[in-house]
Motif scaffolding. Structure first.
Motif, PDB file in Angstrom:
ATOM      1  N   UNK A 136      24.559  -3.605  31.071  1.00  0.00           N
ATOM      2  CA  UNK A 136      25.490  -3.472  29.942  1.00  0.00           C
ATOM      3  C   UNK A 136      25.304  -4.628  28.962  1.00  0.00           C
ATOM      4  N   UNK A 137      25.197  -5.843  29.485  1.00  0.00           N
ATOM      5  CA  UNK A 137      25.000  -7.015  28.621  1.00  0.00           C
ATOM      6  C   UNK A 137      23.714  -6.890  27.821  1.00  0.00           C
ATOM      7  N   UNK A 138      22.671  -6.399  28.449  1.00  0.00           N
ATOM      8  CA  UNK A 138      21.401  -6.215  27.747  1.00  0.00           C
ATOM      9  C   UNK A 138      21.522  -5.167  26.645  1.00  0.00           C
ATOM     10  N   UNK A 139      22.167  -4.035  26.949  1.00  0.00           N
ATOM     11  CA  UNK A 139      22.376  -2.993  25.941  1.00  0.00           C
ATOM     12  C   UNK A 139      23.145  -3.549  24.739  1.00  0.00           C
ATOM     13  N   UNK A 140      24.214  -4.304  25.019  1.00  0.00           N
ATOM     14  CA  UNK A 140      25.055  -4.837  23.942  1.00  0.00           C
ATOM     15  C   UNK A 140      24.316  -5.873  23.101  1.00  0.00           C
ATOM     16  N   UNK A 141      23.600  -6.779  23.745  1.00  0.00           N
ATOM     17  CA  UNK A 141      22.931  -7.832  22.981  1.00  0.00           C
ATOM     18  C   UNK A 141      21.771  -7.288  22.153  1.00  0.00           C
ATOM     19  N   UNK A 142      21.029  -6.317  22.678  1.00  0.00           N
ATOM     20  CA  UNK A 142      19.912  -5.747  21.908  1.00  0.00           C
ATOM     21  C   UNK A 142      20.433  -4.859  20.779  1.00  0.00           C
ATOM     22  N   UNK A 143      21.513  -4.131  20.997  1.00  0.00           N
ATOM     23  CA  UNK A 143      22.069  -3.262  19.952  1.00  0.00           C
ATOM     24  C   UNK A 143      22.482  -4.077  18.730  1.00  0.00           C
ATOM     25  N   UNK A 144      22.911  -5.330  18.937  1.00  0.00           N
ATOM     26  CA  UNK A 144      23.328  -6.194  17.832  1.00  0.00           C
ATOM     27  C   UNK A 144      22.174  -6.526  16.881  1.00  0.00           C
ATOM     28  N   UNK A 145      20.940  -6.295  17.305  1.00  0.00           N
ATOM     29  CA  UNK A 145      19.764  -6.602  16.473  1.00  0.00           C
ATOM     30  C   UNK A 145      19.370  -5.429  15.575  1.00  0.00           C
ATOM     31  N   UNK A 146      19.950  -4.262  15.791  1.00  0.00           N
ATOM     32  CA  UNK A 146      19.581  -3.041  15.078  1.00  0.00           C
ATOM     33  C   UNK A 146      20.776  -2.498  14.292  1.00  0.00           C
ATOM     34  N   UNK A 147      20.474  -1.872  13.154  1.00  0.00           N
ATOM     35  CA  UNK A 147      21.501  -1.088  12.475  1.00  0.00           C
ATOM     36  C   UNK A 147      21.612   0.243  13.213  1.00  0.00           C
ATOM     37  N   UNK A 148      22.669   0.988  12.928  1.00  0.00           N
ATOM     38  CA  UNK A 148      22.836   2.276  13.596  1.00  0.00           C
ATOM     39  C   UNK A 148      21.658   3.204  13.307  1.00  0.00           C
ATOM     40  N   UNK A 149      21.227   3.257  12.047  1.00  0.00           N
ATOM     41  CA  UNK A 149      20.095   4.133  11.681  1.00  0.00           C
ATOM     42  C   UNK A 149      18.817   3.710  12.400  1.00  0.00           C
ATOM     43  N   UNK A 150      18.599   2.408  12.538  1.00  0.00           N
ATOM     44  CA  UNK A 150      17.408   1.926  13.249  1.00  0.00           C
ATOM     45  C   UNK A 150      17.473   2.319  14.729  1.00  0.00           C
ATOM     46  N   UNK A 151      18.665   2.268  15.306  1.00  0.00           N
ATOM     47  CA  UNK A 151      18.807   2.677  16.711  1.00  0.00           C
ATOM     48  C   UNK A 151      18.456   4.151  16.896  1.00  0.00           C
ATOM     49  N   UNK A 152      18.903   4.974  15.949  1.00  0.00           N
ATOM     50  CA  UNK A 152      18.609   6.407  16.034  1.00  0.00           C
ATOM     51  C   UNK A 152      17.119   6.665  15.814  1.00  0.00           C
ATOM     52  N   UNK A 153      16.539   6.011  14.804  1.00  0.00           N
ATOM     53  CA  UNK A 153      15.136   6.244  14.451  1.00  0.00           C
ATOM     54  C   UNK A 153      14.162   5.590  15.429  1.00  0.00           C
ATOM     55  N   UNK A 154      14.559   4.484  16.035  1.00  0.00           N
ATOM     56  CA  UNK A 154      13.648   3.718  16.903  1.00  0.00           C
ATOM     57  C   UNK A 154      14.203   3.606  18.318  1.00  0.00           C
ATOM     58  N   UNK A 155      14.593   4.713  18.867  1.00  0.00           N
ATOM     59  CA  UNK A 155      15.199   4.708  20.202  1.00  0.00           C
ATOM     60  C   UNK A 155      14.260   4.121  21.251  1.00  0.00           C
TER      61      UNK A 155
END
Length: 196
Positions: A136-155
């Protein structure tokens, strides 16, 4: 010549008796490793591990446990108020599945047996308790580096970064894969954090 025949018969009988005793000892004391498992033997001679062959276990001198070496999946769901927050302050619901197994190196198997315990290392529920906070900590810390659109486009990039962030120090376990099953904007309040 007549005196040799009883000697030969006696030698053959002794040889047959020894072979029978040998096979009886194997039958009674040799434990084979079931597929996708390891045997951990403790007692006289210290801790021994067998993964692809068997091991001798003598009652009163040894005890043994079977360690399940199959891959285990740990599911993590961050939804509603316990979700991810992206670089652009969007709340994100995510479901991910982490696939892990015990490393096949004998010393690491021994480490798992001694630190976590054979029963706990074979229990999916215990492994979830042990590792989900790290995931969970890894998911949260890495998500902070991406915008929502980047997360969707670069899963795939996001997944690779999460795996890299988790690292290889998992108490004798290996993270085999991570799958992001679901990633969406949180529906409550439009998925955005309140302005600062």
């Amino acid at each position: 010549m007549e005196g040799i025949i009883p000697i030969v018969i006696t030698l053959i009988a002794i040889l047959i008796f020894q072979v029978c005793i040998y096979f009886l000892i194997i039958k009674l004391f040799y434990k084979k490793v079931p597929a996708a498992n390891a045997i951990i033997r403790n007692g006289l001679g210290g801790t021994k591990v067998a993964i692809s062959k068997g091991i001798y276990v003598i009652p009163s001198f040894h005890n043994y446990e079977i360690l399940d070496m199959t891959s285990k999946s740990i599911r993590v769901e961050l939804l509603d108020n316990n979700n991810l927050i992206s670089k652009d302050d969007v709340r994100i619901d995510i479901k991910a599945c982490f696939l892990m197994r015990i490393n096949n190196e004998l010393e690491l198997i021994k480490k798992v047996a001694q630190t976590i315990g054979v029963e706990n290392a074979s229990s999916k529920e215990h492994l979830k308790e042990l590792f989900s906070a790290k995931f969970i900590e890894s998911l949260k810390s890495v998500a902070r580096k991406y915008t929502f659109e980047e997360l969707i486009d670069s899963r795939n990039n996001f997944r690779d970064q999460v795996v890299q962030n988790i690292g290889s120090d998992l108490n004798g376990f290996i993270l085999e894969d991570c799958a992001i099953d679901y990633i969406e904007k949180n529906k409550s309040k439009g998925g955005m954090l309140p302005p600062k």
